[in-house]
Write a protein that holds these residues in place. Sequence first.
Motif, mmCIF file in Angstrom:
data_model
loop_
_atom_site.group_PDB
_atom_site.id
_atom_site.type_symbol
_atom_site.label_atom_id
_atom_site.label_comp_id
_atom_site.label_asym_id
_atom_site.label_seq_id
_atom_site.Cartn_x
_atom_site.Cartn_y
_atom_site.Cartn_z
ATOM 1 N N ALA A 1 0.858 -1.188 0.000
ATOM 2 C CA ALA A 1 0.000 0.000 0.000
ATOM 3 C C ALA A 1 0.890 1.233 0.000
ATOM 4 N N GLU B 1 -3.575 3.814 4.220
ATOM 5 C CA GLU B 1 -4.184 3.003 3.168
ATOM 6 C C GLU B 1 -4.131 1.526 3.529
ATOM 7 N N HIS C 1 -7.660 0.896 -3.551
ATOM 8 C CA HIS C 1 -6.238 1.223 -3.656
ATOM 9 C C HIS C 1 -5.981 2.476 -4.476
ATOM 10 N N PRO D 1 -1.980 -2.133 -8.394
ATOM 11 C CA PRO D 1 -1.487 -2.542 -7.075
ATOM 12 C C PRO D 1 -0.897 -3.949 -7.084
#
Length: 110
Positions: free
Chosen positions: A11, A16, A77, A82
């Motif tokens: 992250a 987050e 995200h 990601p």
Amino acid sequence: MSGYVTVYMTASSAAEADRIASALVEDRLVACVNILGEVQSVYRWEGAVRHDTEVALVAKTRASLFDALTARVRALHAYEVPCIVSWPIDAGNPAYLSWIEAETAGTPGK
């Protein structure tokens, strides 16, 4: 194979990471997420080598939930692409694997 996986993610920040981990547990897509803390990442993105600090996460879940987990993380995200990868859990403490099963019960892919 046991039908369970460990999912490694990164992250952009601790906030987050906490938001993603909480959502995955609340949605019963995972039984547990370990937020490992800051890691230094070196990677190529858009033609340039980047050096950034990220936060690593490790989740435990059923293999059948990986696609739903991926969709949920992508929705939460900040990154366009990601990191979400899984490794099979070949064996484990039977009581722990039963706990994973119980904590992810009633979710898609069951």
